[in-house]
Design an enzyme around this catalytic site. Structure first.
Site, mmCIF file in Angstrom:
data_model
loop_
_atom_site.group_PDB
_atom_site.id
_atom_site.type_symbol
_atom_site.label_atom_id
_atom_site.label_comp_id
_atom_site.label_asym_id
_atom_site.label_seq_id
_atom_site.Cartn_x
_atom_site.Cartn_y
_atom_site.Cartn_z
ATOM 1 N N GLY A 10 0.835 -1.213 0.000
ATOM 2 C CA GLY A 10 0.000 0.000 0.000
ATOM 3 C C GLY A 10 0.860 1.249 0.000
ATOM 4 O O GLY A 10 1.915 1.284 0.619
ATOM 5 N N ARG A 72 0.474 -4.855 -4.950
ATOM 6 C CA ARG A 72 0.619 -5.976 -4.015
ATOM 7 C C ARG A 72 0.949 -7.211 -4.859
ATOM 8 O O ARG A 72 0.072 -7.823 -5.429
ATOM 9 C CB ARG A 72 -0.679 -6.184 -3.237
ATOM 10 C CG ARG A 72 -1.011 -5.036 -2.308
ATOM 11 C CD ARG A 72 -2.017 -5.418 -1.265
ATOM 12 N NE ARG A 72 -2.450 -4.264 -0.488
ATOM 13 C CZ ARG A 72 -1.788 -3.757 0.544
ATOM 14 N NH1 ARG A 72 -0.648 -4.308 0.929
ATOM 15 N NH2 ARG A 72 -2.242 -2.706 1.200
ATOM 16 N N ASP A 103 5.320 -5.259 5.712
ATOM 17 C CA ASP A 103 5.711 -6.644 6.019
ATOM 18 C C ASP A 103 5.717 -7.561 4.788
ATOM 19 O O ASP A 103 6.665 -8.316 4.587
ATOM 20 C CB ASP A 103 4.835 -7.221 7.149
ATOM 21 C CG ASP A 103 3.344 -7.077 6.887
ATOM 22 O OD1 ASP A 103 2.982 -6.416 5.894
ATOM 23 O OD2 ASP A 103 2.554 -7.624 7.673
ATOM 24 N N THR A 125 4.666 1.788 6.323
ATOM 25 C CA THR A 125 3.277 1.332 6.430
ATOM 26 C C THR A 125 2.566 2.238 7.413
ATOM 27 O O THR A 125 3.111 2.545 8.483
ATOM 28 C CB THR A 125 3.139 -0.126 6.915
ATOM 29 O OG1 THR A 125 1.767 -0.348 7.297
ATOM 30 C CG2 THR A 125 4.004 -0.463 8.111
ATOM 31 N N ASP A 127 0.294 1.303 9.107
ATOM 32 C CA ASP A 127 -0.040 0.436 10.253
ATOM 33 C C ASP A 127 1.048 0.450 11.334
ATOM 34 O O ASP A 127 0.799 0.055 12.464
ATOM 35 C CB ASP A 127 -0.242 -1.012 9.785
ATOM 36 C CG ASP A 127 -1.475 -1.176 8.923
ATOM 37 O OD1 ASP A 127 -2.186 -0.178 8.706
ATOM 38 O OD2 ASP A 127 -1.735 -2.297 8.453
ATOM 39 N N ASP A 129 3.464 -1.490 11.888
ATOM 40 C CA ASP A 129 3.623 -2.791 12.555
ATOM 41 C C ASP A 129 4.848 -3.574 12.083
ATOM 42 O O ASP A 129 4.969 -4.760 12.369
ATOM 43 C CB ASP A 129 2.347 -3.644 12.379
ATOM 44 C CG ASP A 129 1.988 -3.889 10.930
ATOM 45 O OD1 ASP A 129 2.678 -3.356 10.034
ATOM 46 O OD2 ASP A 129 1.006 -4.611 10.675
ATOM 47 N N ARG A 171 -4.632 -3.839 10.395
ATOM 48 C CA ARG A 171 -5.119 -5.221 10.278
ATOM 49 C C ARG A 171 -4.710 -6.064 11.464
ATOM 50 O O ARG A 171 -5.520 -6.728 12.088
ATOM 51 C CB ARG A 171 -4.539 -5.877 9.015
ATOM 52 C CG ARG A 171 -5.112 -5.330 7.756
ATOM 53 C CD ARG A 171 -4.434 -5.926 6.569
ATOM 54 N NE ARG A 171 -3.125 -5.314 6.352
ATOM 55 C CZ ARG A 171 -2.336 -5.557 5.326
ATOM 56 N NH1 ARG A 171 -2.710 -6.433 4.426
ATOM 57 N NH2 ARG A 171 -1.185 -4.950 5.184
ATOM 58 N N ARG A 266 -23.699 5.938 14.704
ATOM 59 C CA ARG A 266 -23.306 6.076 13.286
ATOM 60 C C ARG A 266 -21.846 5.660 13.097
ATOM 61 O O ARG A 266 -21.082 5.634 14.052
ATOM 62 C CB ARG A 266 -23.463 7.527 12.805
ATOM 63 C CG ARG A 266 -24.848 8.099 12.969
ATOM 64 C CD ARG A 266 -25.858 7.371 12.100
ATOM 65 N NE ARG A 266 -27.217 7.729 12.495
ATOM 66 C CZ ARG A 266 -27.973 8.635 11.882
ATOM 67 N NH1 ARG A 266 -27.488 9.285 10.851
ATOM 68 N NH2 ARG A 266 -29.191 8.887 12.304
HETATM 69 O O1 F6P Z 1 -0.911 -2.074 4.291
HETATM 70 C C1 F6P Z 1 -1.511 -1.141 5.043
HETATM 71 C C2 F6P Z 1 -2.979 -1.011 4.795
HETATM 72 O O2 F6P Z 1 -3.227 0.370 4.720
HETATM 73 C C3 F6P Z 1 -3.824 -1.697 5.872
HETATM 74 O O3 F6P Z 1 -4.007 -0.945 7.010
HETATM 75 C C4 F6P Z 1 -5.118 -1.954 5.128
HETATM 76 O O4 F6P Z 1 -5.803 -3.028 5.685
HETATM 77 C C5 F6P Z 1 -4.652 -2.274 3.763
HETATM 78 O O5 F6P Z 1 -3.428 -1.585 3.590
HETATM 79 C C6 F6P Z 1 -5.612 -1.889 2.669
HETATM 80 O O6 F6P Z 1 -5.099 -2.340 1.476
HETATM 81 P P1 F6P Z 1 -5.606 -1.945 0.033
HETATM 82 O O7 F6P Z 1 -5.225 -0.535 -0.216
HETATM 83 O O8 F6P Z 1 -4.894 -2.892 -0.864
HETATM 84 O O9 F6P Z 1 -7.091 -2.116 0.053
#
Ligand code: F6P
Length: 341
Positions: A10, A72, A103, A125, A127, A129, A171, A266
Site C-alpha cells: 500500500g 501488491r 511486512d 506502512t 499500520d 507494525d 489489520r 453512526r
Molecule cells: O498495508 C496497510 C494497509 O493500509 C492496511 O491498514 C489496510 O488493511 C490495507 O493496507 C488496505 O489495502 P488496500 O489498499 O490494498 O485495500
C-alpha cells in the site's frame, strides 16, 4: 554502482521523500545510478524500468503517493516470477536493490535476498507494525489525519447526542487506533491486540451517557475482534486477497451498540483517506533519513538489512530478523488509551 529501487504494498505519504533522498545522495555522494522499477515487484518481474535522476525527483518532497507506483505482488507466490525478477536484475546489471515496503514487501525482499541478491529494505506502512523499527514511513501522517477526523467527528457527535464509531486502518496492530484515540480523546479504543467484550463497551457507554455526556466517540481498528466467549459473535470479514473488508467490524458494532443501548449510533470509515495527501514533516524527515541510510549502507557493503529507527537513531537490522513478525502496540499505550475514557 547501479542500484535498483522499488516501492511495494500500500502507498503511504513520505515515499517520495525517501526516493528523492536515495537519488540525491546516491548521485552526489556515491556516483550511483538509480534504476526505478514501476509498481513494486511486478515491475521487476516485467522489466518495467525508469531511470531516476534529478529531473524525476524535482518538487516531489511534499507529494503523497509514490512516483514509482506500487502493487501488491509477491515474486515467490506468482508462477515463474522469481526467475523473471532475477533475469531483469541481470539484464539491468543491478548491483543491489532498495526495497521500500511493509511486512509483505519486505518478506518478499528476504526471499529475493535468499537467491543471492543484495537488498536493503526501508520500512513503510501506516499500520506501523513492521518489526525492528519504532516508526515506519507514513504512520505519522495517518495518525495526524485520523486525529483531525476524530476532532471533527466530536462536534457533530455532541450536537446530535450520538455515538460515533470511527474506523481506522490496522489489520494486525492497532497503532493508529491507540494513538489517534489518545490524541483525539476517544471514549473507547478497540484494537486487535486487546479483544473486546461488547457488554463491557455497552456498560461504559451507558455509564458515560448517564453521568457525564450524551455523546461518545469510539475509535476502532479494522482488525479489532471480540474476545472469545463474550456476547458478540464475529469473524473478521476478508476480501479476495485476504484484505479486511473496510467497515465490516464497525457496521457490526453499530448494530450491537444501537440495539443494546438505544443510542443513535453512526459509522465513519476513514479508509484510504488515511493514506492520501501530503506527508507531515515527520514523515518527510523519516523518509529522507531512511533514504540516505539505505544508499549509504549499499555503498558501505552492508546489505540484506533494513533501515530502522531505534531511540531516535537510524540503525540497520538484518532482514532475516524481521521477516514474519508483527510489532504490536505495547500494553502501556493501550492502557493509556483506555484509562482516559
Ligand atoms: O498495508 C496497510 C494497509 O493500509 C492496511 O491498514 C489496510 O488493511 C490495507 O493496507 C488496505 O489495502 P488496500 O489498499 O490494498 O485495500
Amino acid at each position: 554502482m547501479r542500484v535498483g529501487l522499488l516501492t511495494g504494498g500500500g502507498d503511504v505519504p513520505g515515499l517520495n521523500a525517501a526516493i528523492r533522498a536515495i537519488v540525491k545522495r546516491g548521485e552526489m555522494e556515491h556516483g550511483a545510478s538509480i534504476i526505478g522499477f514501476r509498481n513494486g515487484w511486478q515491475g521487476l518481474a516485467d522489466g518495467d524500468v525508469m531511470s531516476l535522476s534529478r529531473p524525476q525527483i524535482r518538487n516531489v518532497l511534499p507529494l503523497g503517493g509514490t512516483l514509482l507506483g506500487t502493487a501488491r505482488f509477491h515474486p515467490k507466490k506468482a508462477d515463474g516470477s522469481m526467475d523473471a525478477v532475477l533475469a531483469t536484475l541481470e539484464a539491468e546489471r543491478i548491483d543491489a536493490v532498495i526495497v521500500i515496503g511493509g511486512d509483505g514487501t519486505l518478506h518478499a525482499a528476504s526471499k529475493v535476498a535468499d537467491e543471492g541478491i543484495k537488498i536493503v529494505g526501508i520500512p513503510k506502512t501506516i499500520d506501523n507494525d513492521v518489526w525492528g523499527t519504532e516508526r515506519s514511513i507514513g504512520f505519522n501522517t495517518a495518525v495526524t489525519i485520523a486525529t483531525e477526523a476524530v476532532d471533527r467527528i466530536r462536534t457533530t457527535a455532541e450536537s446530535h447526542n450520538r455515538v460515533l464509531l470511527v474506523e481506522v486502518m490496522g489489520r494486525h496492530a492497532g497503532w493508529i487506533a491507540a494513538t489517534a484515540g489518545i490524541a483525539g480523546g476517544a471514549e473507547v479504543v478497540l484494537a486487535p491486540e486487546r479483544p473486546f467484550d461488547i457488554e463491557q463497551v455497552v456498560r461504559q457507554l451507558k455509564h458515560r451517557h448517564r453521568a457525564h455526556a450524551s455523546f461518545s466517540i469510539i475509535v476502532v481498528a479494522e482488525g479489532a475482534v471480540p474476545a472469545k466467549g463474550t456476547a458478540m459473535q464475529y469473524e473478521t470479514e476478508l476480501g479476495q486477497f485476504g484484505e479486511i473488508v473496510a467497515g465490516s467490524v464497525s457496521e457490526r458494532l453499530k448494530c450491537e451498540i444501537a440495539e443494546r443501548t438505544g443510542f443513535d449510533t453512526r459509522v465513519t470509515v476513514l479508509g484510504h483517506v488515511q493514506r492520501g495527501g501530503s506527508p507531515t514533516p515527520a514523515d518527510r524527515i523519516l523518509g529522507s533519513r531512511f533514504g540516505v541510510a539505505a544508499i549509504d549502507a549499499i555503498a558501505n557493503g552492508e546489505t540484506n538489512v533494513m533501515t530502522a529507527l531505534q531511540a531516535d537513531e537510524i540503525v540497520l537490522v538484518p532482514l532475516s530478523e524481521i521477516a514474519g513478525k508483527v510489532k504490536h502496540v505495547p500494553t502501556e499505550l493501550l492502557d493509556v488509551a483506555t484509562a482516559l475514557a
